[in-house]
Design an enzyme around this catalytic site. Structure first.
Site, PDB file in Angstrom:
ATOM      1  N   ASP A  15      23.948 -63.434  -1.057  1.00  0.00           N
ATOM      2  CA  ASP A  15      24.031 -62.195  -1.827  1.00  0.00           C
ATOM      3  C   ASP A  15      24.837 -61.144  -1.048  1.00  0.00           C
ATOM      4  OD1 ASP A  15      23.515 -60.479  -3.937  1.00  0.00           O
ATOM      5  OD2 ASP A  15      21.392 -60.983  -4.046  1.00  0.00           O
ATOM      6  N   ASP A  65      23.482 -59.243 -13.064  1.00  0.00           N
ATOM      7  CA  ASP A  65      22.437 -60.271 -13.190  1.00  0.00           C
ATOM      8  C   ASP A  65      22.105 -60.537 -14.657  1.00  0.00           C
ATOM      9  OD1 ASP A  65      22.353 -59.919 -10.487  1.00  0.00           O
ATOM     10  OD2 ASP A  65      20.261 -59.247 -10.400  1.00  0.00           O
TER      11      ASP A  65
HETATM   12  C1  GLA Z   1      20.794 -59.644  -6.695  1.00  0.00           C
HETATM   13  C2  GLA Z   1      21.348 -60.943  -7.231  1.00  0.00           C
HETATM   14  C3  GLA Z   1      20.289 -61.676  -8.024  1.00  0.00           C
HETATM   15  C4  GLA Z   1      19.092 -61.945  -7.132  1.00  0.00           C
HETATM   16  C5  GLA Z   1      18.576 -60.651  -6.544  1.00  0.00           C
HETATM   17  C6  GLA Z   1      17.517 -60.883  -5.496  1.00  0.00           C
HETATM   18  O1  GLA Z   1      20.477 -58.756  -7.719  1.00  0.00           O
HETATM   19  O2  GLA Z   1      22.485 -60.693  -8.042  1.00  0.00           O
HETATM   20  O3  GLA Z   1      20.796 -62.884  -8.546  1.00  0.00           O
HETATM   21  O4  GLA Z   1      19.458 -62.849  -6.123  1.00  0.00           O
HETATM   22  O5  GLA Z   1      19.629 -59.901  -5.922  1.00  0.00           O
HETATM   23  O6  GLA Z   1      17.066 -59.711  -4.895  1.00  0.00           O
END
Ligand code: GLA
Length: 410
Positions: A160, A221
């Site tokens: 990430d 997301d």
């Molecule tokens: C970000 C990523 C997600 C997930 C969260 C976890 O938002 O884009 O896919 O991994 O972090 O905290």
């Protein structure tokens, strides 16, 4: 037999692809598996919610289901841990460690179990000083963390991009982790979010990103809602000129997890997600609860024909060719002179509507020249028969649904 120059061009094309993709030999087709985030988020309260906290038990139970209920055999091979698996601090030697209460056997024991089921284990870390949920990040520890993951038997790393400081640090971190993973000598798929974190400030250099990552997130997301699926599709269509051409064996655009089997999508919207993730050559990571999933959702997610389109060895990502009021027409070139074609109905009022289009629209006029056979893959499989180049197809599609077809030139 193909003329000599054709095979020469093909060899050259393969060589170019091999040079520009991350050279770890992995993800020759979009990776498939399960990832905990969308469904289980950062559940850490195992005392009150033992069956939905991020824990060894959750992954053991998913591994059992994946092996016993056809998921692994359908192609879903990676069982992936997302954020919140770690203890709040590193150990005395600076290594990451799993939360000792939620993962009593540590990641090594879980990896052994997952491997014993014929599956692979994915893990999560962050290029910055902390993960998005505030657990220790890999900044300053890239080599050590890569070695730790390899020593545990990890097969995929989702990396990430929260809390990463400057853009240069972000890019440098993604590059360094890629090289560190390679140096371990273990095959570890490298899943990045580099372009997503870069894009608000800078146009991503996809040629470079593909040299370091096996797949990469571009957009927000996914949520368990039709709005979320719609926004991902619209973003992808709007940016297709820059992102579609770069996708191919070894490196894929990642529109995020499949949320089919949860709470937010109707049947038709679930069909749309499955069909469009196949058109987009997307990695297929489900985030749902395999212990509680309807037979319909299971059947859709395990549909062999749609998975075969997603996994087509030509590895070309599809694109939108037409938007006409509420209808969208997408196509994806497949191996063997075939095309996958999706007709998506965005209308959210009323009942089924028909969309009629000329087969000359497909494949720049080549998909059905001089004739083609048409097969419906979703929502249910059905042969439509043979059509000539000048034919029109009239396709009935439910509101927010998609009809996925496979067109084979004859
Ligand atoms: C970000 C990523 C997600 C997930 C969260 C976890 O938002 O884009 O896919 O991994 O972090 O905290």
């Amino acid at each position: 037999m193909a003329p000599r120059w054709v095979s020469g061009v093909m060899v050259a094309a393969v060589m170019v692809a091999a040079v520009i993709a991350l050279d770890n030999g992995l993800a020759r087709t979009p990776p498939m598996g399960w990832l905990h985030w969308e469904r289980f988020l950062c559940g850490t309260d195992c005392a009150d919610h033992p069956s939905r906290c991020v824990s060894e038990q959750l992954f053991v139970e998913m591994a059992d289901r994946m092996a016993a209920e056809g998921w692994r055999d359908a192609g879903y091979e990676f069982l992936c841990i997302d954020d919140c698996w770690m203890a709040p601090t590193r150990d005395g030697q600076g290594r990451l460690r799993a939360d000792p209460e939620r993962f009593p056997g540590g990641i090594r024991r879980l990896a052994d179990y997952v491997h014993s089921k014929g599956l692979k284990l994915g893990i999560y870390s962050d290029v910055g000083s902390k993960t998005c949920a505030g657990f220790p990040g890999s900044y300053g520890h890239y080599e050590l963390d890569a070695q730790t993951f390899a020593s545990w038997g990890v097969d995929l790393l989702k990396f990430d991009g929260c809390n990463s400081g400057s853009l240069e640090q972000l890019a440098e971190g993604y590059r360094r982790m890629s090289l560190a993973l390679n140096k371990t000598g273990r095959s570890i798929v490298y899943a990045c979010e580099w372009p997503f974190y870069l894009r608000p400030v800078q146009q991503p250099n996809y040629t470079e990103i593909k040299q370091y990552c096996n797949h990469w997130r571009n957009f927000y997301d996914v949520y368990d809602s039709w709005n979320s699926i719609k926004s991902i599709l619209e973003w992808t269509a709007l940016h297709q000129d820059s992102i579609v051409k770069i996708a191919g064996p070894g490196g894929w655009n990642d529109p995020d997890m499949l949320v089919i089997g949860n709470f937010g999508l109707s049947w038709d919207q679930s069909v749309t997600q499955m069909a469009m993730w196949a058109i987009m050559a997307a990695p297929l990571f489900m985030s749902n609860d395999l212990r509680h999933i309807s037979p319909e959702a299971k059947c859709l997610l395990q549909n062999k024909e749609v998975i075969a389109i997603n996994q087509d060895p030509l590895g070309r990502q599809g694109y939108r060719i037409l938007k006409d009021k509420t209808f969208e027409l997408w196509e994806r070139p497949l191996s063997g002179r075939a095309y996958a074609v999706a007709v998506l109905n965005q209308q959210e009022i009323g009942g089924p509507q028909n969309f009629t289009f000329s087969l000359t629209f497909l494949g720049n006029g080549l998909a059905c020249n001089p004739a083609c056979s048409v097969r419906q893959v979703l929502p249910a499989s059905r042969d439509w028969g043979v059509y000539s180049w000048t034919s029109f197809l009239s396709v009935e599609v439910n509101p927010t649904g998609t009809v996925l077809l496979k067109v084979l030139a004859l």
